[in-house]
Each structure stands twice: as C-alpha cells, then as structure tokens.
Design a protein around this motif. Structure first.
Motif, PDB file in Angstrom:
ATOM      1  N   PRO A  19      -2.556   5.565  -6.148  1.00  0.00           N
ATOM      2  CA  PRO A  19      -1.997   4.290  -5.683  1.00  0.00           C
ATOM      3  C   PRO A  19      -3.010   3.148  -5.713  1.00  0.00           C
ATOM      4  CG  PRO A  19      -1.715   6.031  -4.038  1.00  0.00           C
ATOM      5  CD  PRO A  19      -2.593   6.569  -5.102  1.00  0.00           C
ATOM      6  N   GLU A  43      -1.107  -0.635  -1.851  1.00  0.00           N
ATOM      7  CA  GLU A  43      -0.064   0.321  -1.516  1.00  0.00           C
ATOM      8  C   GLU A  43      -0.453   1.165  -0.289  1.00  0.00           C
ATOM      9  OE1 GLU A  43       1.923   2.390  -4.904  1.00  0.00           O
ATOM     10  OE2 GLU A  43       0.288   1.440  -6.007  1.00  0.00           O
ATOM     11  N   TYR A  44      -1.686   1.023   0.160  1.00  0.00           N
ATOM     12  CA  TYR A  44      -2.188   1.846   1.258  1.00  0.00           C
ATOM     13  C   TYR A  44      -2.622   1.031   2.470  1.00  0.00           C
ATOM     14  CZ  TYR A  44      -2.214   6.726   0.168  1.00  0.00           C
ATOM     15  OH  TYR A  44      -1.823   8.026  -0.015  1.00  0.00           O
TER      16      TYR A  44
END
Length: 93
Positions: A87, A91-92
């Motif tokens: 990712p 996205e984190y």
C-alpha cells in the motif's frame, strides 16, 4: 538535501518490509531490507578470509527524501511483479 523523514522510515519498516515478510517464508526484516536496497542500488562483492559475499552499494539511512521515495516505488513495483501489493503511505494513515 534533507534526509528521509522519520515518517518515511516508519512506513518502510512497518508497511513495506512487513508486507514483504508476510509473503516470504523465512525472511526476516533485515534480509528483506538488504535485498531491496541491493536490487535497487546494485550489489558490490566483498572478499576476505577466503569468503566472498555481496552487499548493497547503498543503504537507506543516508538517502534524501526523494531518493527514499524512489526506493519505495521500486519496492512496490517489485512486489507487484511477485503478485502482492504494498500500500501507498496515504492508504495507512
């Protein structure tokens, strides 16, 4: 040049390297890190005491933020070639 950020470093070890370890049986995080650096920057051969080994030409600790981003993009492409997804940082969060 500004060196890689702490945030980039946390993402590298916590997301990129962890994702690789989840897909590679028997690899520890340092093995994955060395492999990715060597594949991206190239390898150099070291000989001594009748033994030869290879080490990455560069490691990540002295990279600029841009160089580090290039290493992450390389790791993402390499993962995709092997059938898994790493990712993006956003996205984190």
């Amino acid at each position: 040049k500004r060196r890689r950020s702490d945030e980039q470093n946390r993402y590298w070890w916590g997301v990129v390297i962890r994702t690789y370890c989840d897909h590679l049986d028997g690899w520890d995080p340092e093995d994955v890190h060395e492999y990715l650096c060597g594949e991206h920057f190239g390898w150099r051969r070291i000989e001594g005491f009748g033994v030869a080994r290879v080490k990455p030409v560069r490691r990540s600790s002295r990279l600029s933020r841009g160089e580090f981003a290039d290493l992450v993009a390389f790791a993402q492409r390499k993962a995709a070639e092997h059938g898994f997804y790493v990712p993006d940082p956003n996205e984190y969060q």
